[in-house]
Design a protein around this motif. Structure first.
Motif, mmCIF file in Angstrom:
data_model
loop_
_atom_site.group_PDB
_atom_site.id
_atom_site.type_symbol
_atom_site.label_atom_id
_atom_site.label_comp_id
_atom_site.label_asym_id
_atom_site.label_seq_id
_atom_site.Cartn_x
_atom_site.Cartn_y
_atom_site.Cartn_z
ATOM 1 N N ILE A 176 0.839 -1.206 0.000
ATOM 2 C CA ILE A 176 0.000 0.000 0.000
ATOM 3 C C ILE A 176 0.872 1.252 0.000
ATOM 4 O O ILE A 176 0.616 2.220 -0.738
ATOM 5 C CB ILE A 176 -0.956 0.002 1.199
ATOM 6 C CG1 ILE A 176 -2.076 -1.033 1.001
ATOM 7 C CG2 ILE A 176 -1.539 1.391 1.439
ATOM 8 C CD1 ILE A 176 -3.077 -0.675 -0.082
ATOM 9 N N ALA A 177 1.919 1.256 0.829
ATOM 10 C CA ALA A 177 2.826 2.417 0.869
ATOM 11 C C ALA A 177 3.468 2.638 -0.494
ATOM 12 O O ALA A 177 3.570 3.773 -0.978
ATOM 13 C CB ALA A 177 3.883 2.221 1.946
ATOM 14 N N ASP A 178 3.882 1.553 -1.147
ATOM 15 C CA ASP A 178 4.478 1.674 -2.480
ATOM 16 C C ASP A 178 3.457 2.206 -3.479
ATOM 17 O O ASP A 178 3.787 3.061 -4.318
ATOM 18 C CB ASP A 178 4.997 0.317 -2.952
ATOM 19 C CG ASP A 178 6.261 -0.125 -2.212
ATOM 20 O OD1 ASP A 178 6.901 0.733 -1.571
ATOM 21 O OD2 ASP A 178 6.593 -1.322 -2.282
ATOM 22 N N TYR A 179 2.238 1.720 -3.410
ATOM 23 C CA TYR A 179 1.194 2.136 -4.349
ATOM 24 C C TYR A 179 0.888 3.627 -4.200
ATOM 25 O O TYR A 179 0.767 4.346 -5.193
ATOM 26 C CB TYR A 179 -0.072 1.307 -4.126
ATOM 27 C CG TYR A 179 -1.196 1.660 -5.079
ATOM 28 C CD1 TYR A 179 -1.288 1.052 -6.327
ATOM 29 C CD2 TYR A 179 -2.153 2.611 -4.732
ATOM 30 C CE1 TYR A 179 -2.300 1.386 -7.214
ATOM 31 C CE2 TYR A 179 -3.166 2.953 -5.614
ATOM 32 C CZ TYR A 179 -3.238 2.340 -6.847
ATOM 33 O OH TYR A 179 -4.238 2.685 -7.727
ATOM 34 N N CYS A 180 0.752 4.077 -2.964
ATOM 35 C CA CYS A 180 0.396 5.474 -2.709
ATOM 36 C C CYS A 180 1.573 6.419 -2.859
ATOM 37 O O CYS A 180 1.374 7.626 -3.050
ATOM 38 C CB CYS A 180 -0.201 5.622 -1.307
ATOM 39 S SG CYS A 180 -1.805 4.818 -1.090
ATOM 40 N N THR A 207 -1.169 12.902 -8.847
ATOM 41 C CA THR A 207 -0.468 12.142 -7.809
ATOM 42 C C THR A 207 -1.501 11.348 -7.028
ATOM 43 O O THR A 207 -2.585 11.852 -6.723
ATOM 44 C CB THR A 207 0.283 13.080 -6.853
ATOM 45 O OG1 THR A 207 1.249 13.822 -7.604
ATOM 46 C CG2 THR A 207 1.006 12.288 -5.774
ATOM 47 N N ARG A 208 -1.198 10.114 -6.710
ATOM 48 C CA ARG A 208 -2.174 9.281 -6.026
ATOM 49 C C ARG A 208 -2.537 9.851 -4.661
ATOM 50 O O ARG A 208 -1.672 10.269 -3.887
ATOM 51 C CB ARG A 208 -1.645 7.857 -5.869
ATOM 52 C CG ARG A 208 -1.701 7.058 -7.176
ATOM 53 C CD ARG A 208 -1.430 5.584 -6.936
ATOM 54 N NE ARG A 208 -1.669 4.843 -8.161
ATOM 55 C CZ ARG A 208 -0.767 4.064 -8.765
ATOM 56 N NH1 ARG A 208 0.444 3.959 -8.244
ATOM 57 N NH2 ARG A 208 -1.071 3.396 -9.867
ATOM 58 N N ILE A 209 -3.834 9.861 -4.390
ATOM 59 C CA ILE A 209 -4.289 10.226 -3.056
ATOM 60 C C ILE A 209 -3.744 9.190 -2.076
ATOM 61 O O ILE A 209 -3.788 7.984 -2.325
ATOM 62 C CB ILE A 209 -5.822 10.312 -3.019
ATOM 63 C CG1 ILE A 209 -6.277 11.546 -3.808
ATOM 64 C CG2 ILE A 209 -6.338 10.354 -1.586
ATOM 65 C CD1 ILE A 209 -7.759 11.700 -3.945
ATOM 66 N N GLY A 210 -3.199 9.672 -0.984
ATOM 67 C CA GLY A 210 -2.479 8.820 -0.047
ATOM 68 C C GLY A 210 -0.991 9.100 -0.066
ATOM 69 O O GLY A 210 -0.250 8.603 0.786
#
Length: 383
Positions: free
Chosen positions: A34-38, A160-163
């Motif tokens: 999740i950290a990588d995705y965001c 940019t991805r939310i998160g």
């Protein structure tokens, strides 16, 4: 509704056959993914988004007697998280076009009587507020920002991805079955602040620290068995079983977002404009469209809304209202700053959430749109 495939089932089965059902390696893998995705530094998995919101408030220092502000159009958890910390709630009105927190109202109402310590903007339907503008307000008035992005995993703000938390202190996502991906039940807190992450993890696990660098009573007699209960916390952990499902689903998140955006585009093109206004992407935002919301004409009244809602349910469409304004609920009565919420009132008499999920077929969309248009046409002719 959720979308479950064979890979999801196999991922959960693999955990059931392993030595770890909770507090094992799958949760850590899910958090890292999740950290990588965001594109953020830390992700902490929780038993629900409500738990993650509570932990976020605590980790950001919200406490007894402090004030916090959130949107008047949201689920109860966005408000209850701060109340559980003993803080006082300010409700902010919304932009009736999209249901998002009205930042002008935030400044002119919630910030004028002494700024809040924390602001929780709600990313309704997967749309984001103007994050840059909110950040400027936080710098002006000194509040911190906890994004309630429960609807917005997979959405983007300024590409940019939310998160990513580029303009906030932390953000929260929901993993409920009807959200963008599901772990059955679950939630996530993401942040770039290592102190916030550490405090949230501790809060998730009864206030216990197993990190030697955090120990306050460290002596020569401590060993691998040692831990300290340093503050009052909760059992807000996510199990390995839930994390396995969430990790498997994450691999399909982008395809889910594409499908929901295609559904939203279909509604935008095929719903009759004289009857319906489909809520669109907010400025600088590419919504994930957790919800598709169609609005009745501006002259709609509470009575006409009720009649239309009832007629659509009778036709077999499980439409809904997201959400009843918080100021109308007994728990939050007397909290309104201005005495009225015109944006929220407009939203609540016009907004209808219509079917939107990854399992909808083209035939489903055509059928749904036909019912919405025909029902609205007949209804408006009688007005």
């Amino acid at each position: 509704r959720q979308s479950i495939n064979q890979s999801d089932i196999e991922a959960v089965t693999e955990v059931l056959r392993s030595d770890w059902l909770t507090q094992g390696p799958t949760v850590r893998k899910f958090e890292s993914a999740i950290a990588d995705y965001c594109g953020c530094d830390h992700a902490i998995a929780f038993s629900s988004a409500s738990a993650a919101l509570h932990a976020g408030c605590h980790a950001l220092g919200l406490g007894e007697g402090d004030r916090f502000a959130t949107s008047n159009i949201t689920f109860a958890a966005s408000a209850n998280c701060g109340l559980h910390c003993g803080a006082k709630l300010d409700l902010c009105d919304v932009d009736p076009r999209n249901g998002l927190m009205d930042l002008e109202k935030l400044e002119t109402t919630c910030c004028q009587s002494g700024p809040p310590k924390l602001v929780i903007p709600v990313y309704l339907a997967g749309n984001s507020v103007d994050q840059v503008a909110l950040k400027k307000l936080s710098e002006k008035y000194g509040f911190r920002i906890l994004e309630d992005a429960s609807h917005a995993l997979g959405a983007r703000y300024q590409n940019t991805r939310i998160g990513s938390c580029n303009h906030s202190d932390a953000a929260v996502f929901s993993l409920h079955p009807v959200k963008m991906i599901t772990s059955g039940e679950g939630g996530l807190l993401v942040t770039n602040n290592s102190d916030v992450a550490a405090r949230a993890r501790k809060f998730r696990e009864h206030g216990i620290s197993r990190e030697p660098k955090e120990w306050r009573n460290n002596t020569e007699t401590t060993g691998s068995w040692y831990y300290e209960v340093q503050e009052l916390g909760f059992n807000y952990r996510l199990s390995e079983i839930h994390a396995a499902l969430g990790l498997s689903q994450l691999g399909r998140l982008d395809s889910f977002v594409r499908k929901r955006r295609a559904i939203h585009n279909y509604y935008s093109k095929h719903l009759a404009p004289e009857s319906w206004t489909v809520v669109s992407d907010a400025q600088d935002c590419a919504s994930s469209w957790h919800l598709c919301v169609a609005q009745l004409p501006e002259e709609s009244t509470p009575e006409s809304y009720h009649a239309m809602f009832t007629a659509l349910r009778a036709k077999g469409l499980y439409v809904n209202l997201h959400y009843i304004p918080l100021n109308r609920h007994p728990l939050y009565e007397g909290l309104n700053q201005t005495g009225h919420y015109p944006g929220s009132d407009s939203w609540a008499r016009r907004a209808i959430s219509i079917p939107c999920h990854a399992e909808l077929s083209d035939d489903d969309l055509e059928h749904t749109t036909q019912i919405l248009n025909e029902t609205a046409k007949r209804f408006l002719q009688t007005q």
